[in-house]
Motif scaffolding. Structure first.
Motif, short mmCIF file in Angstrom:
data_model
loop_
_atom_site.label_atom_id
_atom_site.label_comp_id
_atom_site.label_asym_id
_atom_site.label_seq_id
_atom_site.Cartn_x
_atom_site.Cartn_y
_atom_site.Cartn_z
N LEU A 140 31.43 45.08 17.00
CA LEU A 140 32.68 45.00 17.74
C LEU A 140 33.77 45.81 17.05
O LEU A 140 34.57 46.48 17.71
CB LEU A 140 33.12 43.54 17.91
CG LEU A 140 34.44 43.33 18.66
CD1 LEU A 140 34.33 43.80 20.10
CD2 LEU A 140 34.84 41.86 18.60
N ALA A 141 33.80 45.79 15.72
CA ALA A 141 34.83 46.53 14.98
C ALA A 141 34.78 48.02 15.32
O ALA A 141 35.83 48.66 15.46
CB ALA A 141 34.65 46.32 13.48
N HIS A 142 33.59 48.58 15.47
CA HIS A 142 33.46 49.99 15.84
C HIS A 142 34.03 50.24 17.24
O HIS A 142 34.74 51.22 17.47
CB HIS A 142 31.99 50.42 15.78
CG HIS A 142 31.77 51.83 16.21
ND1 HIS A 142 31.92 52.89 15.36
CD2 HIS A 142 31.44 52.36 17.42
CE1 HIS A 142 31.69 54.02 16.02
NE2 HIS A 142 31.38 53.71 17.27
N LEU A 143 33.72 49.35 18.18
CA LEU A 143 34.15 49.53 19.56
C LEU A 143 35.65 49.34 19.74
O LEU A 143 36.26 49.97 20.61
CB LEU A 143 33.39 48.56 20.47
CG LEU A 143 31.88 48.78 20.53
CD1 LEU A 143 31.21 47.64 21.27
CD2 LEU A 143 31.56 50.12 21.19
N LEU A 144 36.26 48.48 18.92
CA LEU A 144 37.70 48.22 19.05
C LEU A 144 38.55 49.25 18.30
O LEU A 144 39.75 49.38 18.59
CB LEU A 144 38.04 46.82 18.53
CG LEU A 144 37.45 45.65 19.29
CD1 LEU A 144 37.95 44.33 18.70
CD2 LEU A 144 37.74 45.72 20.78
N ASP A 145 37.97 49.97 17.37
CA ASP A 145 38.71 50.95 16.57
C ASP A 145 38.99 52.19 17.42
O ASP A 145 38.09 52.97 17.69
CB ASP A 145 37.91 51.31 15.32
CG ASP A 145 38.67 52.19 14.37
OD1 ASP A 145 39.69 52.81 14.77
OD2 ASP A 145 38.24 52.29 13.20
N ARG A 146 40.25 52.35 17.82
CA ARG A 146 40.60 53.46 18.71
C ARG A 146 40.41 54.82 18.06
O ARG A 146 40.39 55.83 18.75
CB ARG A 146 42.01 53.26 19.26
CG ARG A 146 42.04 52.11 20.28
CD ARG A 146 43.33 52.01 21.04
NE ARG A 146 44.47 51.56 20.29
CZ ARG A 146 44.81 50.30 20.08
NH1 ARG A 146 44.05 49.32 20.55
NH2 ARG A 146 45.87 49.99 19.39
N ARG A 147 40.21 54.88 16.75
CA ARG A 147 39.89 56.16 16.11
C ARG A 147 38.50 56.63 16.51
O ARG A 147 38.18 57.81 16.37
CB ARG A 147 39.98 56.04 14.58
CG ARG A 147 41.42 55.81 14.09
CD ARG A 147 41.45 55.55 12.62
NE ARG A 147 40.73 54.29 12.36
CZ ARG A 147 40.62 53.73 11.19
NH1 ARG A 147 41.14 54.30 10.12
NH2 ARG A 147 39.97 52.58 11.04
#
Length: 190
Positions: A140-147
Motif C-alpha cells: 500500500l505504501a508504494h501505491l499511496l506514494d505520489r512520487r
C-alpha cells in the motif's frame, strides 16, 4: 502503514482533493470494485488482478476485483463482494468493509463505487480463468506514494485530462484503477 494508522487516517481525514473523472452526458451504469487490503501487522498490501488476456474489453489490464452492479445486488458493497467472490473466490465473511471512496465516473459510462475492506493475508485466491489471468500484491505504501505516480495529460472536451500510471515490478497500473488509488492517496495523505 499499519491497519490502525490507516483506519485513523481514513476515518478522521476528509478527502480534500479528487482526481477528475469523466463527466457523463447520459445515464451511467453503476459498478463497484473492492480495494482488498491485506493486513500483515506492520504493513498493508493491496491485492490486484490482471484481467484475462482473451477478454474483449481491457484484456490484461490491472484492476480491482469488481464489475457492474446487478439487479440482485441491494447495495454497491454487495456488488463488490459478489464480484470479488466470482473473480478471485473471496468469501464475503473474509472481508471487513471499512468504507467507500467517492464514486468515479469512467469514459465507458460506468460510475464505480470503490469499497475498501480488510482481508486476511492467508487468503488463497481461486481465480476465475474466464475473467482473471493472475492476482498479485503491491505494498500500500508504494501505491499511496505520489512520487510513484506518473501522469500523461490528454484532452477530453477540449480540456486537459490526466491519465495516471503506477509502475510496479513488471506491471503497469493505470486508468481507473490508478485514479482510484490516487484518490485514496489524497484521502490518506492530503
Amino acid at each position: 502503514m499499519t491497519r490502525t494508522e490507516f483506519l485513523h487516517q481514513f476515518h478522521h481525514l476528509r478527502l480534500t482533493r479528487r482526481e477528475p473523472d469523466y463527466p457523463l452526458k447520459a445515464e451511467a451504469r453503476p459498478a463497484a470494485v473492492l480495494i482488498p487490503l491485506l493486513d500483515y501487522g506492520d504493513k498493508l498490501h493491496v491485492l490486484l488482478t490482471e484481467r484475462a488476456h482473451h477478454l474483449r474489453h481491457h484484456p490484461g489490464q490491472i484492476s480491482f476485483p469488481g464489475g457492474a452492479v446487478e439487479e440482485s445486488d441491494e447495495t454497491v458493497v454487495e456488488a463488490a463482494m459478489r464480484e470479488a467472490n466470482e473473480e478471485i473466490g473471496l468469501p464475503r465473511q473474509n472481508v471487513e468493509v471499512i468504507g467507500l471512496l467517492p464514486t468515479y465516473r469512467t469514459v465507458s459510462r460506468y460510475k464505480v463505487a470503490p469499497v475498501i475492506g480488510f482481508v486476511d493475508p492467508n487468503f488463497q485466491p481461486q481465480l476465475d480463468a474466464n475473467e482473471v489471468e493472475s492476482a498479485f500484491e503491491v505494498p500500500l505504501a508504494h501505491l499511496l506514494d505520489r512520487r510513484n505516480h506518473l501522469v500523461h495529460t490528454t484532452h477530453r472536451d477540449k480540456r486537459p485530462f490526466p491519465i495516471y500510471f503506477i509502475p510496479w515490478q513488471d506491471k503497469m497500473i493505470w486508468g481507473v484503477t490508478a485514479a482510484i488509488l490516487r484518490n485514496l492517496s489524497h484521502h490518506i495523505h492530503p
